[in-house]
Structure formats: C-alpha cells, structure tokens
Design an enzyme around this catalytic site. Structure first.
Site, mmCIF file in Angstrom:
data_model
loop_
_atom_site.group_PDB
_atom_site.id
_atom_site.type_symbol
_atom_site.label_atom_id
_atom_site.label_comp_id
_atom_site.label_asym_id
_atom_site.label_seq_id
_atom_site.Cartn_x
_atom_site.Cartn_y
_atom_site.Cartn_z
ATOM 1 N N GLU A 1 0.868 -1.174 0.000
ATOM 2 C CA GLU A 1 0.000 0.000 0.000
ATOM 3 C C GLU A 1 0.904 1.223 0.000
ATOM 4 O O GLU A 1 1.592 1.505 0.985
ATOM 5 C CB GLU A 1 -0.902 -0.004 1.237
ATOM 6 C CG GLU A 1 -1.784 1.225 1.357
ATOM 7 C CD GLU A 1 -2.532 1.285 2.677
ATOM 8 O OE1 GLU A 1 -2.677 2.397 3.224
ATOM 9 O OE2 GLU A 1 -2.957 0.213 3.167
ATOM 10 N N ARG B 1 1.125 10.174 1.199
ATOM 11 C CA ARG B 1 1.679 11.101 2.180
ATOM 12 C C ARG B 1 2.854 11.872 1.601
ATOM 13 O O ARG B 1 3.413 12.751 2.256
ATOM 14 C CB ARG B 1 2.116 10.349 3.442
ATOM 15 C CG ARG B 1 0.961 9.696 4.196
ATOM 16 C CD ARG B 1 1.410 9.092 5.499
ATOM 17 N NE ARG B 1 0.315 8.436 6.200
ATOM 18 C CZ ARG B 1 0.404 7.905 7.409
ATOM 19 N NH1 ARG B 1 1.565 7.957 8.061
ATOM 20 N NH2 ARG B 1 -0.635 7.327 7.983
ATOM 21 N N LYS C 1 -11.299 -0.692 6.747
ATOM 22 C CA LYS C 1 -10.057 -0.500 7.491
ATOM 23 C C LYS C 1 -10.407 -0.097 8.921
ATOM 24 O O LYS C 1 -11.425 0.567 9.163
ATOM 25 C CB LYS C 1 -9.237 0.594 6.816
ATOM 26 C CG LYS C 1 -7.924 0.943 7.495
ATOM 27 C CD LYS C 1 -7.180 1.985 6.680
ATOM 28 C CE LYS C 1 -5.858 2.379 7.344
ATOM 29 N NZ LYS C 1 -5.066 3.307 6.500
#
Length: 320
Positions: free
Chosen positions: A40, A44, A128
């Site tokens: 993943e 960011r 999640k």
C-alpha cells in the site's frame, strides 16, 4: 479473483511511504522476494502517484493499493496510475461513493459503529480499522464485530510481529496493515536485502507453520500396531489414539494401518490459516491437490495435500 479476497489471502499489507518514486520498484521487489507480493503506497508524499505507476508497470503481479487517499481526485489519479484498490484513513462518504460508483475496491477507515453503518449503507462489507492499537485494538474490534456479522476488518496502526498472530486469529480480521518490515532508514539507505529478510520473517510469523505429526506407512493394521508399540516403548510416550486410519504415539507419530499417501508416509504441517498458507506456498511455485481439501462448517479450509511428495513424504496442511 476479487482484490479484497486476494488481500485476505496475503494476510499482511506492507504500508509504505516513499520520498523518491524510483525507490518504489526495488522496494516492492524486495517485499515480493520476501514473500509479500503486496503493498500500500500512501499519498503522504508527492512521489506516490508516480511510484504506483512505476510499480504497476514493472511488477504487475504485486497487489498494489493506494493509501491515505483523501479526495476523489486522488482516488482517480491512483487508479489511473495502476492501483488495484483505494484506502483512506477515515470514511468520507463523498470519496467512498465515488470509488464505489467507479468500481474501485475501497477500504475506508472506520473506528466506531456509526462509521461501520455508513460503510454498510454504501455497500461495503470490508473496512479498514485505523489507528488500530490507539483506538483499543483487537478488544474493540471484537466488540464492534458482534452486531455486524458480515463485516470484515483490516486493522492498521500499531500492528507488529508480536501482536499480528493474535489479530489474524480472529475470523473477522481479513488482513492487517503494517510498516515494521519497511522501516524508513532501510528505504533511505536502499537496503533492499534487509527489507526482503524482514518481509520473510513477517510471513513466517503470520503463517505460524509447524510440524504437527509424522505419518509412517505400514502394510496393515497389525504391523502398524506392532510398530506403534515399539515406538511407544522407545520414547516412553503413550499410544493415545487408535483411529480407523492409524495409531498415534504421543500425538507426534501416526503409524498408518494401510499404505497411505506418500512413498514412506506423510508430514502434517499445522498453520493458523490453511487458505492463507496455501496461497503463499502457491506464490512459491507449489501446487495442491484440490480434491483432498476439507473445510470447516463456516467455509474455512482445514486440510489439503500438496500435489507432489518431498523426500518420499506426502505433505498436507492442517488447521491448528
């Protein structure tokens, strides 16, 4: 195969942050070589979109997700770059609905029952759970899972090699996200060998493989009993189970009453998740005899044989 199903079989999703897009391919190759063909890549950093594109082109076999997706525009950029699924830290209904409408598999962050009900209203059954440990960890997941029987969770945040087995032992956990196998200093130093070794260690911890017992072939029940008594006397272990197929000595040896599978016998390899162990072994190039598979009442695989022998022994996986 459905992308979220593949993530569940992989079991562990390395969550990575890359400052330089060109680092993404050797990083993901190290993960794949270590047994984790999944990653993943988080938004960011400004390098995320290009990193996803480079990995998708160079390593199409990697199950590639885009993390920390906060806007519909980021979701589209990630998908067009080659991401196979979208992950967000929270549940933004606008972003989730956009992904659902576009057909992007999406894992929104959910931390309470209201989030879960919003996810269900948007057609999702896998979410999640973030930040996992800070919110209450497995204890909270179990409490929330009780009224939502069809919901599966992918906890991320504070997961490590010590608590990973406990999380994955809970059937409502589809997979876990973690970053301990991709430390920042290893990425900065381009220490791909270290990342490969950390990934391999993480897979070993996750699968929890161990030898449960050794089966030894005999021509008939009489010979099996005679040999079992000898082994019992030799080791001082009791003959604690006499079944239609064989006689167990101390739980570690099974003297077979017929010439069973394997030239010499078989090895039973225990694991916490047979479906997952099978998937990982298939990534290593091994094949299984699907006709030998048996299942638990809730549909989990509990037993299956490899197609080929190793050293004259049949090998089967067994749910612990």
């Amino acid at each position: 195969m459905d992308m979220l199903k593949q993530l569940s079989l992989a079991g562990l999703v390395p969550v990575i942050k890359v400052k330089h897009a060109e680092d993404a391919v050797p990083l993901c190759k190290a993960l794949k070589d270590g047994g984790l063909p999944v990653a993943e890549i988080t938004f960011r950093t400004d390098a995320a979109e290009e990193a996803i594109r480079l990995v998708h082109e160079a390593l199409p076999e990697v199950l590639l997700g885009a993390g920390t997706v906060l806007t519909t525009e980021q979701a589209d950029r990630a998908w067009n770059a080659g991401a196979g699924y979208i992950v967000s830290p929270g549940l933004n209904p606008v972003v989730v609905k956009h992904c659902v409408d576009k057909g992007y598999p999406v894992l929104p962050g959910c931390g309470n029952p209201s989030d879960i009900e919003m996810a269900l209203s948007l057609g999702l059954k896998t979410v999640k759970f973030f930040p996992a440990e800070a919110l209450g960890g497995l204890k909270l997941i179990k409490a929330m899972a009780a009224p939502y029987g069809d919901v599966k969770f992918v906890p991320t945040g504070g997961i490590n090699e010590k608590n990973l087995p406990e999380y994955l032992a809970f059937p409502k956990i589809a997979a876990c996200g973690g970053s301990w196998m991709v430390p920042d200093d290893a990425i900065e130093n381009k220490d791909w060998d270290r990342i490969e070794n950390l990934a391999r260690e993480a897979v070993n911890v996750m699968l929890g493989l161990s030898v449960v017992h050794v089966g030894i072939n005999s021509e008939n029940a009489e010979i099996a009993m005679t040999e079992a008594k000898k082994l019992s006397t030799l080791l001082g272990w009791p003959m604690n189970k006499d079944s239609a197929k064989g006689v167990f000595v101390g739980g570690s040896f099974e003297m077979m009453k017929t010439w069973f599978r394997g030239t010499h016998g078989h090895l039973a390899i225990g694991t916490s998740n047979v479906d997952r162990a099978k998937w990982h072994m298939e990534q290593r190039g091994f094949e299984f005899d699907e006709e030998t598979a048996t299942y638990t009442p809730d549909g989990r695989m509990k037993f299956i044989y490899l197609k080929d022998e190793i050293g004259g022994f049949g090998i089967h996986l067994l749910l612990k």
